[in-house]
Design a protein around this motif. Structure first.
Motif, PDB file in Angstrom:
ATOM      1  N   VAL A 225       0.881  -1.221  -0.102  1.00 14.93           N
ATOM      2  CA  VAL A 225       0.130  -0.112   0.189  1.00 14.93           C
ATOM      3  C   VAL A 225       0.994   1.336   0.143  1.00 14.93           C
ATOM      4  O   VAL A 225       1.845   1.392   0.773  1.00 14.93           O
ATOM      5  CB  VAL A 225      -1.014  -0.045   1.409  1.00 14.93           C
ATOM      6  CG1 VAL A 225      -1.877   1.129   1.182  1.00 14.93           C
ATOM      7  CG2 VAL A 225      -1.733  -1.194   1.528  1.00 14.93           C
ATOM      8  N   ALA A 226       0.378   2.320  -0.830  1.00 14.28           N
ATOM      9  CA  ALA A 226       1.121   3.620  -0.443  1.00 14.28           C
ATOM     10  C   ALA A 226       0.120   4.661  -0.382  1.00 14.28           C
ATOM     11  O   ALA A 226      -0.860   4.643  -0.786  1.00 14.28           O
ATOM     12  CB  ALA A 226       1.649   3.794  -2.127  1.00 14.28           C
ATOM     13  N   TYR A 227       0.626   5.597   0.304  1.00 11.85           N
ATOM     14  CA  TYR A 227      -0.232   6.695   0.932  1.00 11.85           C
ATOM     15  C   TYR A 227       0.662   8.104   0.325  1.00 11.85           C
ATOM     16  O   TYR A 227       1.506   8.085   0.128  1.00 11.85           O
ATOM     17  CB  TYR A 227      -0.431   6.825   2.431  1.00 11.85           C
ATOM     18  CG  TYR A 227      -1.172   5.565   2.922  1.00 11.85           C
ATOM     19  CD1 TYR A 227      -2.529   5.608   2.964  1.00 11.85           C
ATOM     20  CD2 TYR A 227      -0.304   4.762   3.312  1.00 11.85           C
ATOM     21  CE1 TYR A 227      -3.130   4.671   3.661  1.00 11.85           C
ATOM     22  CE2 TYR A 227      -0.897   3.388   3.755  1.00 11.85           C
ATOM     23  CZ  TYR A 227      -2.275   3.577   3.900  1.00 11.85           C
ATOM     24  OH  TYR A 227      -2.949   2.323   4.547  1.00 11.85           O
TER      25      TYR A 227
ATOM     26  N   LEU B 296      -3.039   5.839  -2.339  1.00 12.77           N
ATOM     27  CA  LEU B 296      -2.883   5.921  -3.614  1.00 12.77           C
ATOM     28  C   LEU B 296      -3.275   4.568  -4.331  1.00 12.77           C
ATOM     29  O   LEU B 296      -3.840   4.400  -5.458  1.00 12.77           O
ATOM     30  CB  LEU B 296      -1.364   6.266  -3.810  1.00 12.77           C
ATOM     31  CG  LEU B 296      -0.978   7.284  -3.361  1.00 12.77           C
ATOM     32  CD1 LEU B 296       0.586   7.635  -3.425  1.00 12.77           C
ATOM     33  CD2 LEU B 296      -1.578   8.509  -4.018  1.00 12.77           C
ATOM     34  N   GLY B 297      -2.792   3.300  -3.804  1.00 12.88           N
ATOM     35  CA  GLY B 297      -3.030   2.297  -4.409  1.00 12.88           C
ATOM     36  C   GLY B 297      -2.844   0.990  -3.351  1.00 12.88           C
ATOM     37  O   GLY B 297      -2.214   1.225  -2.108  1.00 12.88           O
ATOM     38  N   ILE B 298      -3.640   0.040  -3.463  1.00 10.24           N
ATOM     39  CA  ILE B 298      -3.285  -1.457  -2.921  1.00 10.24           C
ATOM     40  C   ILE B 298      -3.293  -2.534  -3.581  1.00 10.24           C
ATOM     41  O   ILE B 298      -4.248  -2.232  -4.539  1.00 10.24           O
ATOM     42  CB  ILE B 298      -4.378  -1.460  -1.473  1.00 10.24           C
ATOM     43  CG1 ILE B 298      -3.947  -2.599  -0.761  1.00 10.24           C
ATOM     44  CG2 ILE B 298      -5.762  -1.431  -2.056  1.00 10.24           C
ATOM     45  CD1 ILE B 298      -4.873  -2.842   0.561  1.00 10.24           C
TER      46      ILE B 298
ATOM     47  N   GLY C 195      -3.632  -1.071 -13.773  1.00  8.62           N
ATOM     48  CA  GLY C 195      -3.268  -1.362 -12.630  1.00  8.62           C
ATOM     49  C   GLY C 195      -3.693  -0.841 -11.590  1.00  8.62           C
ATOM     50  O   GLY C 195      -4.776  -0.013 -11.790  1.00  8.62           O
ATOM     51  N   SER C 196      -3.453  -1.097 -10.181  1.00 12.17           N
ATOM     52  CA  SER C 196      -3.822  -0.681  -9.007  1.00 12.17           C
ATOM     53  C   SER C 196      -3.458   0.918  -8.745  1.00 12.17           C
ATOM     54  O   SER C 196      -4.175   1.500  -8.046  1.00 12.17           O
ATOM     55  CB  SER C 196      -3.193  -1.539  -7.830  1.00 12.17           C
ATOM     56  OG  SER C 196      -3.444  -2.919  -7.831  1.00 12.17           O
ATOM     57  N   PHE C 197      -2.234   1.358  -9.209  1.00 15.72           N
ATOM     58  CA  PHE C 197      -1.987   2.724  -8.978  1.00 15.72           C
ATOM     59  C   PHE C 197      -2.158   3.269 -10.471  1.00 15.72           C
ATOM     60  O   PHE C 197      -1.666   2.757 -11.436  1.00 15.72           O
ATOM     61  CB  PHE C 197      -0.406   2.932  -8.770  1.00 15.72           C
ATOM     62  CG  PHE C 197      -0.280   2.463  -7.432  1.00 15.72           C
ATOM     63  CD1 PHE C 197      -0.059   3.028  -6.504  1.00 15.72           C
ATOM     64  CD2 PHE C 197       0.269   1.113  -7.083  1.00 15.72           C
ATOM     65  CE1 PHE C 197      -0.002   2.739  -5.101  1.00 15.72           C
ATOM     66  CE2 PHE C 197       0.295   0.592  -6.137  1.00 15.72           C
ATOM     67  CZ  PHE C 197       0.285   1.182  -5.028  1.00 15.72           C
ATOM     68  N   GLN C 198      -2.925   4.521 -10.569  1.00 18.09           N
ATOM     69  CA  GLN C 198      -3.245   4.994 -11.766  1.00 18.09           C
ATOM     70  C   GLN C 198      -3.160   6.654 -11.593  1.00 18.09           C
ATOM     71  O   GLN C 198      -3.258   7.242 -10.721  1.00 18.09           O
ATOM     72  CB  GLN C 198      -4.663   4.798 -12.307  1.00 18.09           C
ATOM     73  CG  GLN C 198      -4.754   3.343 -12.410  1.00 18.09           C
ATOM     74  CD  GLN C 198      -6.222   2.754 -12.845  1.00 18.09           C
ATOM     75  OE1 GLN C 198      -7.125   3.815 -13.057  1.00 18.09           O
ATOM     76  NE2 GLN C 198      -6.769   1.544 -12.675  1.00 18.09           N
TER      77      GLN C 198
END
Length: 152
Positions: A44-46, A56-58, A71-74
């Protein structure tokens, strides 16, 4: 007079001790709570420190371009990460890059399972010398080898 000075000194040190650890304990508590709430197997990123702000994504997988529409981050996720969680279920590392593409080249660093989380990416650097904070553009899971690891 000595008792008054000793009492004042003791209270001053006790007050300082109560203030200083509270800040770092709060940061650790916030990320630790977020880590506990994250499903096993995920990265996970914040965009905020202390695992705060927007998530931001997981993902359990890789994402070779945090700025594209797959993808999970966009989209605007690229170059926005300030804190991270690693809740992998194996000893794999999350390798972070300040570039994109499936050749996985360029400056990189890793978050190991032992770290669990990074409450801030300040003063952390990719192998290229670029600071990691707000500069991650892709990631993948790897078993070994990295060149650099994040340290809390």
């Amino acid at each position: 007079m000595r008792k008054i000075l000793a009492t004042a000194a003791t209270l001053g040190l006790a007050g300082l001790g109560a203030i200083v650890p509270a800040t770092s304990a709060h940061a650790s508590t916030a990320c630790n709570n977020a880590w506990n709430a994250t499903a096993a197997g995920n990265f996970v990123a914040y965009n905020g420190t202390n695992c705060g702000g927007d998530r931001l994504g997981i993902t359990e997988g890789q994402d070779q371009d945090w700025g594209n529409s797959t993808g999970s981050f966009q989209g605007s996720d690229t170059n926005q990460a300030t804190s991270l969680i690693h809740k992998g279920t194996t000893t794999m590392r999350v390798q972070l890059f300040n570039g994109t593409g499936d050749d996985w080249a360029g400056g990189h660093t890793c978050l190991t399972q032992g770290e669990k989380y990074m409450d801030t990416l300040d003063n952390q650097y990719f192998t290229s010398g670029v600071e990691v904070n707000n500069q991650i553009s892709s990631h993948r899971w790897i078993w070994s080898g990295c060149g650099a690891t994040l340290n809390s």
